[in-house]
Scaffold this motif. Structure first.
Motif, mmCIF file in Angstrom:
data_model
loop_
_atom_site.group_PDB
_atom_site.id
_atom_site.type_symbol
_atom_site.label_atom_id
_atom_site.label_comp_id
_atom_site.label_asym_id
_atom_site.label_seq_id
_atom_site.Cartn_x
_atom_site.Cartn_y
_atom_site.Cartn_z
ATOM 1 N N LYS A 162 -3.438 10.422 -40.078
ATOM 2 C CA LYS A 162 -4.337 11.529 -39.732
ATOM 3 C C LYS A 162 -4.265 11.834 -38.235
ATOM 4 N N LYS A 163 -4.189 10.795 -37.412
ATOM 5 C CA LYS A 163 -4.065 10.973 -35.961
ATOM 6 C C LYS A 163 -2.746 11.669 -35.608
ATOM 7 N N ILE A 164 -1.653 11.266 -36.271
ATOM 8 C CA ILE A 164 -0.353 11.908 -36.057
ATOM 9 C C ILE A 164 -0.417 13.371 -36.471
ATOM 10 N N ASP A 165 -1.111 13.662 -37.575
ATOM 11 C CA ASP A 165 -1.238 15.042 -38.056
ATOM 12 C C ASP A 165 -2.018 15.894 -37.061
ATOM 13 N N LYS A 166 -3.081 15.362 -36.500
ATOM 14 C CA LYS A 166 -3.861 16.114 -35.501
ATOM 15 C C LYS A 166 -3.017 16.430 -34.266
ATOM 16 N N GLN A 167 -2.230 15.454 -33.810
ATOM 17 C CA GLN A 167 -1.353 15.687 -32.658
ATOM 18 C C GLN A 167 -0.307 16.751 -32.974
ATOM 19 N N ARG A 168 0.243 16.699 -34.187
ATOM 20 C CA ARG A 168 1.252 17.674 -34.614
ATOM 21 C C ARG A 168 0.654 19.078 -34.673
ATOM 22 N N LEU A 169 -0.547 19.195 -35.226
ATOM 23 C CA LEU A 169 -1.189 20.505 -35.334
ATOM 24 C C LEU A 169 -1.515 21.094 -33.965
ATOM 25 N N LYS A 170 -1.894 20.249 -33.009
ATOM 26 C CA LYS A 170 -2.156 20.745 -31.653
ATOM 27 C C LYS A 170 -0.895 21.330 -31.030
ATOM 28 N N ARG A 171 0.271 20.756 -31.365
ATOM 29 C CA ARG A 171 1.541 21.279 -30.849
ATOM 30 C C ARG A 171 1.982 22.541 -31.574
ATOM 31 N N VAL A 172 1.779 22.601 -32.892
ATOM 32 C CA VAL A 172 2.344 23.662 -33.728
ATOM 33 C C VAL A 172 1.463 24.915 -33.781
ATOM 34 N N VAL A 173 0.159 24.738 -33.936
ATOM 35 C CA VAL A 173 -0.750 25.875 -34.114
ATOM 36 C C VAL A 173 -1.166 26.401 -32.747
ATOM 37 N N PRO A 174 -0.983 27.709 -32.514
ATOM 38 C CA PRO A 174 -1.395 28.266 -31.216
ATOM 39 C C PRO A 174 -2.920 28.283 -31.083
ATOM 40 N N PRO A 175 -3.426 28.201 -29.851
ATOM 41 C CA PRO A 175 -4.879 28.228 -29.667
ATOM 42 C C PRO A 175 -5.463 29.591 -30.064
ATOM 43 N N VAL A 176 -6.679 29.576 -30.568
ATOM 44 C CA VAL A 176 -7.361 30.798 -31.008
ATOM 45 C C VAL A 176 -8.087 31.418 -29.821
ATOM 46 N N PRO A 177 -7.856 32.701 -29.552
ATOM 47 C CA PRO A 177 -8.590 33.366 -28.464
ATOM 48 C C PRO A 177 -9.999 33.755 -28.936
ATOM 49 N N TRP A 178 -10.935 32.821 -28.878
ATOM 50 C CA TRP A 178 -12.279 33.042 -29.410
ATOM 51 C C TRP A 178 -12.989 34.206 -28.728
ATOM 52 N N GLY A 179 -12.714 34.464 -27.475
ATOM 53 C CA GLY A 179 -13.367 35.562 -26.757
ATOM 54 C C GLY A 179 -12.954 36.932 -27.256
ATOM 55 N N ASP A 180 -11.779 37.044 -27.881
ATOM 56 C CA ASP A 180 -11.284 38.331 -28.367
ATOM 57 C C ASP A 180 -11.751 38.662 -29.782
ATOM 58 N N LEU A 181 -12.368 37.709 -30.499
ATOM 59 C CA LEU A 181 -12.804 37.950 -31.871
ATOM 60 C C LEU A 181 -14.028 38.847 -31.912
ATOM 61 N N ARG A 182 -14.031 39.772 -32.870
ATOM 62 C CA ARG A 182 -15.163 40.692 -33.024
ATOM 63 C C ARG A 182 -15.877 40.496 -34.352
ATOM 64 N N GLN A 183 -15.176 40.011 -35.380
ATOM 65 C CA GLN A 183 -15.772 39.819 -36.693
ATOM 66 C C GLN A 183 -15.341 38.475 -37.265
ATOM 67 N N LEU A 184 -16.237 37.905 -38.045
ATOM 68 C CA LEU A 184 -15.910 36.709 -38.806
ATOM 69 C C LEU A 184 -16.017 37.097 -40.272
#
Length: 81
Positions: free
Chosen positions: A48-70
């Motif tokens: 699970k720890k390896i998976d979290k590290q992998r996801l941090k590398r692979v998935v781009p960060p979400v620009p939370w300030g640019d979101l207008r709708q959920l």
């Protein structure tokens, strides 16, 4: 005194080799963590720890300030969700 030596196939303070870590990372998109744990003999929490590290590398960060709708695409009111 104590002397330490850098080894190319193990990260500092790691308990598994870089090759095993890479093998686990390749299996993660294909199999559940439980099956990878049974296949490799590595503890579930380590995978699970390896998976979290992998996801941090692979998935781009979400620009939370640019979101207008959920938006929620589906939900289950009567199932306790």
């Amino acid at each position: 005194g104590v002397r330490t030596e850098a080894i190319s196939w193990v990260s500092p303070y790691a308990r598994i080799t870089n090759r095993l870590k890479g093998y686990i990372e390749n299996l993660l998109p294909l199999l559940p963590i439980k099956h990878i744990s049974e296949l490799t003999g590595v503890h579930w929490h380590t995978i699970k720890k390896i998976d979290k590290q992998r996801l941090k590398r692979v998935v781009p960060p979400v620009p939370w300030g640019d979101l207008r709708q959920l938006v929620m695409d589906e939900f289950a009111i009567f199932k306790g969700h």
